[in-house]
Design a protein around this motif. Structure first.
Motif, PDB file in Angstrom:
ATOM      1  N   THR A 271       1.897   2.835 -10.100  1.00 24.24           N
ATOM      2  CA  THR A 271       0.415   3.699 -10.269  1.00 24.24           C
ATOM      3  C   THR A 271       0.168   3.957 -11.731  1.00 24.24           C
ATOM      4  O   THR A 271      -0.599   5.012 -11.937  1.00 24.24           O
ATOM      5  CB  THR A 271       0.715   4.956  -9.464  1.00 24.24           C
ATOM      6  OG1 THR A 271       1.985   5.743 -10.068  1.00 24.24           O
ATOM      7  CG2 THR A 271       0.725   4.509  -8.063  1.00 24.24           C
ATOM      8  N   LEU A 272       0.984   3.533 -12.784  1.00 25.00           N
ATOM      9  CA  LEU A 272       0.494   3.741 -14.028  1.00 25.00           C
ATOM     10  C   LEU A 272      -0.790   3.029 -14.293  1.00 25.00           C
ATOM     11  O   LEU A 272      -1.254   1.960 -13.920  1.00 25.00           O
ATOM     12  CB  LEU A 272       1.631   3.175 -14.983  1.00 25.00           C
ATOM     13  CG  LEU A 272       3.087   3.898 -14.863  1.00 25.00           C
ATOM     14  CD1 LEU A 272       3.794   3.184 -15.920  1.00 25.00           C
ATOM     15  CD2 LEU A 272       2.821   5.383 -15.246  1.00 25.00           C
TER      16      LEU A 272
ATOM     17  N   ARG B  48      -7.688  10.446   1.851  1.00 26.17           N
ATOM     18  CA  ARG B  48      -8.197  10.914   0.575  1.00 26.17           C
ATOM     19  C   ARG B  48      -7.835   9.907  -0.636  1.00 26.17           C
ATOM     20  O   ARG B  48      -6.628   9.026  -0.432  1.00 26.17           O
ATOM     21  CB  ARG B  48      -7.723  12.178   0.112  1.00 26.17           C
ATOM     22  CG  ARG B  48      -7.668  13.350   1.558  1.00 26.17           C
ATOM     23  CD  ARG B  48      -9.337  13.742   1.258  1.00 26.17           C
ATOM     24  NE  ARG B  48      -9.365  14.768   2.460  1.00 26.17           N
ATOM     25  CZ  ARG B  48      -9.383  16.080   2.114  1.00 26.17           C
ATOM     26  NH1 ARG B  48      -9.102  16.444   0.898  1.00 26.17           N
ATOM     27  NH2 ARG B  48      -9.374  17.062   2.886  1.00 26.17           N
ATOM     28  N   GLY B  49      -8.718   9.939  -1.688  1.00 28.66           N
ATOM     29  CA  GLY B  49      -8.151   9.353  -2.857  1.00 28.66           C
ATOM     30  C   GLY B  49      -7.091   9.957  -3.573  1.00 28.66           C
ATOM     31  O   GLY B  49      -7.121  11.352  -3.554  1.00 28.66           O
ATOM     32  N   LYS B  50      -6.356   9.435  -4.671  1.00 29.76           N
ATOM     33  CA  LYS B  50      -5.447  10.029  -5.503  1.00 29.76           C
ATOM     34  C   LYS B  50      -5.969  11.352  -6.148  1.00 29.76           C
ATOM     35  O   LYS B  50      -5.107  12.110  -6.695  1.00 29.76           O
ATOM     36  CB  LYS B  50      -4.325   9.140  -5.878  1.00 29.76           C
ATOM     37  CG  LYS B  50      -4.904   8.424  -7.197  1.00 29.76           C
ATOM     38  CD  LYS B  50      -3.936   7.407  -7.719  1.00 29.76           C
ATOM     39  CE  LYS B  50      -4.637   6.840  -8.758  1.00 29.76           C
ATOM     40  NZ  LYS B  50      -3.646   5.881  -9.480  1.00 29.76           N
TER      41      LYS B  50
ATOM     42  N   THR C 192       0.887  -1.195  -0.011  1.00 27.34           N
ATOM     43  CA  THR C 192       0.016   0.022  -0.002  1.00 27.34           C
ATOM     44  C   THR C 192       1.139   1.093   0.073  1.00 27.34           C
ATOM     45  O   THR C 192       1.875   1.294   0.916  1.00 27.34           O
ATOM     46  CB  THR C 192      -0.758  -0.129   1.208  1.00 27.34           C
ATOM     47  OG1 THR C 192      -1.864  -1.028   1.201  1.00 27.34           O
ATOM     48  CG2 THR C 192      -1.781   1.353   1.140  1.00 27.34           C
ATOM     49  N   ILE C 193       0.559   2.176  -0.823  1.00 30.29           N
ATOM     50  CA  ILE C 193       1.277   3.443  -0.848  1.00 30.29           C
ATOM     51  C   ILE C 193       0.306   4.740  -0.355  1.00 30.29           C
ATOM     52  O   ILE C 193      -0.599   4.765  -0.844  1.00 30.29           O
ATOM     53  CB  ILE C 193       1.934   3.860  -2.160  1.00 30.29           C
ATOM     54  CG1 ILE C 193       2.792   2.616  -2.814  1.00 30.29           C
ATOM     55  CG2 ILE C 193       2.643   5.146  -2.370  1.00 30.29           C
ATOM     56  CD1 ILE C 193       3.433   2.803  -4.161  1.00 30.29           C
ATOM     57  N   VAL C 194       0.986   5.288   0.568  1.00 27.59           N
ATOM     58  CA  VAL C 194       0.356   6.577   1.331  1.00 27.59           C
ATOM     59  C   VAL C 194       1.171   7.703   1.083  1.00 27.59           C
ATOM     60  O   VAL C 194       2.115   7.745   1.561  1.00 27.59           O
ATOM     61  CB  VAL C 194      -0.236   6.266   2.746  1.00 27.59           C
ATOM     62  CG1 VAL C 194      -0.761   7.451   3.171  1.00 27.59           C
ATOM     63  CG2 VAL C 194      -1.187   5.135   2.851  1.00 27.59           C
ATOM     64  N   ASP C 195       0.493   8.843   0.523  1.00 31.01           N
ATOM     65  CA  ASP C 195       1.420   9.961   0.438  1.00 31.01           C
ATOM     66  C   ASP C 195       1.098  10.865   1.788  1.00 31.01           C
ATOM     67  O   ASP C 195      -0.052  11.210   2.054  1.00 31.01           O
ATOM     68  CB  ASP C 195       0.900  10.790  -0.752  1.00 31.01           C
ATOM     69  CG  ASP C 195       1.596  12.220  -0.973  1.00 31.01           C
ATOM     70  OD1 ASP C 195       2.461  12.476  -0.320  1.00 31.01           O
ATOM     71  OD2 ASP C 195       0.943  12.809  -1.828  1.00 31.01           O
ATOM     72  N   ALA C 196       2.392  11.112   2.297  1.00 32.00           N
ATOM     73  CA  ALA C 196       2.323  11.935   3.436  1.00 32.00           C
ATOM     74  C   ALA C 196       2.727  13.336   3.310  1.00 32.00           C
ATOM     75  O   ALA C 196       3.779  13.788   4.285  1.00 32.00           O
ATOM     76  CB  ALA C 196       2.988  10.967   4.485  1.00 32.00           C
TER      77      ALA C 196
ATOM     78  N   LEU D 115      -4.094   7.967  -0.476  1.00 29.89           N
ATOM     79  CA  LEU D 115      -4.178   6.757  -0.816  1.00 29.89           C
ATOM     80  C   LEU D 115      -3.546   6.624  -2.329  1.00 29.89           C
ATOM     81  O   LEU D 115      -4.343   6.989  -2.944  1.00 29.89           O
ATOM     82  CB  LEU D 115      -5.183   5.719  -0.642  1.00 29.89           C
ATOM     83  CG  LEU D 115      -5.106   4.246  -1.001  1.00 29.89           C
ATOM     84  CD1 LEU D 115      -3.945   3.706  -0.311  1.00 29.89           C
ATOM     85  CD2 LEU D 115      -6.396   3.751  -0.849  1.00 29.89           C
ATOM     86  N   LEU D 116      -2.247   6.326  -2.547  1.00 33.15           N
ATOM     87  CA  LEU D 116      -1.652   6.369  -4.129  1.00 33.15           C
ATOM     88  C   LEU D 116      -2.124   4.783  -4.679  1.00 33.15           C
ATOM     89  O   LEU D 116      -2.226   4.856  -5.943  1.00 33.15           O
ATOM     90  CB  LEU D 116      -0.359   6.720  -4.139  1.00 33.15           C
ATOM     91  CG  LEU D 116      -0.147   8.344  -3.756  1.00 33.15           C
ATOM     92  CD1 LEU D 116       1.504   8.495  -4.016  1.00 33.15           C
ATOM     93  CD2 LEU D 116      -1.007   9.326  -4.591  1.00 33.15           C
ATOM     94  N   ARG D 117      -1.767   3.978  -3.807  1.00 32.88           N
ATOM     95  CA  ARG D 117      -1.900   2.603  -4.373  1.00 32.88           C
ATOM     96  C   ARG D 117      -2.421   1.603  -3.240  1.00 32.88           C
ATOM     97  O   ARG D 117      -1.980   1.666  -2.215  1.00 32.88           O
ATOM     98  CB  ARG D 117      -0.480   1.933  -4.889  1.00 32.88           C
ATOM     99  CG  ARG D 117      -0.434   0.713  -5.467  1.00 32.88           C
ATOM    100  CD  ARG D 117       0.628   0.509  -5.914  1.00 32.88           C
ATOM    101  NE  ARG D 117       1.537  -0.334  -4.929  1.00 32.88           N
ATOM    102  CZ  ARG D 117       2.973  -0.423  -4.957  1.00 32.88           C
ATOM    103  NH1 ARG D 117       3.376  -0.420  -6.413  1.00 32.88           N
ATOM    104  NH2 ARG D 117       3.652  -0.688  -4.065  1.00 32.88           N
TER     105      ARG D 117
END
Length: 341
Positions: free
Chosen positions: A231-232, A217-219, A186-190, A197-199
């Motif tokens: 994430t492509l 939030r969603g990306k 799981t990838i989370v942007d901080a 949530l990016l992935r």
């Protein structure tokens, strides 16, 4: 060359390979990674070349865990000024299948970050990976860039044999067994004040929200997403074309296709089906594989099954659409990207 992690001297040899600026096939609990010293630009370049990956597409940097539940020592080496809720996620889910996008410290890891001012960091729970990272740290390797060990855009590897099939005998691959999680982290942007949530992956949105104490939030909800691994729109693709359908559409398609397929003289399977629902096919040229009914089981075998079905030479892989609940989000994501390719 595949080297069993349990062999005497295997961990030391793997760490020395990284310290020498060479590539290493490395097990984690998610998928196998193509690893290199994240602080060595020439070594990181080898990852991009070997995978055929665009040089501005960032890599996730993996770090060794801290002692007695403390923060990983390399965290402050690569990142700075992270929010309190990001630290809460680190303390709850590291080591584990969670990547955090954090503000990058100065020029550290710039090549691995694809030139961005943020960097993706993860602390794997796989004991072999942890042992290698600790041994490499003693040789001056602060962190290890390790995207999935496959050609760019293709199906991720979950065994050492998968990695060897991608890169041949020239790569040292440390064999730590089959991956337990089976899909990437799981990838989370901080970096934007709120968790984004990016992935999706093995750690769910609900779990993240419970620790952060705020909505995730969603990306697509906020502008200016950082670039991140995996994430492509088209990714994780086998050679065969992947199509997602619900069970009713799958069964109808099998009934229509069956007679046409059997009209051919060659009995080699042309279509593979991967579904939770028990389906019937009148054709001997349809290969049917059951998907586990639980999300964790399906994630664990997903990439291995796609590789196995692809190896039969089928032209089409039809997959039953996973359920819509949060537990299946990572599997839906990987299958939708595979189908987009």
């Amino acid at each position: 060359m595949i080297l069993a992690a349990a062999e005497p001297g295997a961990i030391a040899r793997a760490a020395q390979t990284l310290a020498a600026g060479e590539l290493l096939g490395l097990p984690t609990e998610t998928v196998y990674g193509l690893a290199a010293d994240a602080g060595n630009d020439a070594a990181v370049d080898k990852i991009y070349v070997a995978k055929g990956r665009p040089a501005d597409h960032p890599l996730i940097v993996h770090v060794a865990p801290g002692d007695a539940g403390g923060l990983p020592p390399a965290l402050a080496h690569f990142a700075q000024d992270w929010p309190a809720w990001a630290e809460a996620l680190i303390r709850r889910f590291w080591p584990g299948p969670l990547t955090l996008i954090l503000p990058r410290r100065g020029a550290v890891g710039a090549k691995a970050a694809g030139g961005q001012d943020s960097i993706g960091l993860r602390c794997p729970s796989h004991p072999v990976a942890q042992a290698v990272f600790r041994a490499a740290a003693e040789l001056g390797v602060a962190g290890v860039a390790a995207p999935s060990a496959n050609q760019f855009g293709r199906v991720s590897p979950t065994t050492a044999a998968h990695v060897a099939s991608e890169f041949g005998e020239g790569l040292l691959v440390l064999d730590g067994g089959a991956c337990d999680v089976g899909i990437e982290s799981t990838i989370v942007d901080a970096t934007r004040g709120v968790p984004v949530l990016l992935r999706p992956g093995g750690i769910s949105r609900e779990q993240i929200e419970a620790v952060c104490g705020q909505p995730v939030r969603g990306k697509d909800e906020l502008a200016a997403d950082p670039r991140a691994s995996g994430t492509l729109a088209a990714h994780y693709a086998p050679q065969a074309s992947v199509r997602l359908m619900d069970a009713a559409a799958l069964q109808a398609a099998l009934q229509v296709l069956g007679t046409e397929l059997d009209a051919a003289v060659d009995a080699t399977p042309t279509v593979a089906v991967y579904a939770r629902t028990a389906l019937r096919s009148p054709s001997r040229r349809v290969l049917v594989r059951r998907m586990p009914a639980d999300a964790a089981g399906a994630a664990r075998e997903l990439f291995a099954v796609l590789r196995e079905l692809d190896a039969t030479g089928v032209r089409l892989i039809w997959v039953e659409m996973p359920p819509s609940d949060d537990a299946w989000a990572g599997i839906r994501d990987r299958l939708q990207r595979a189908a987009a390719a």
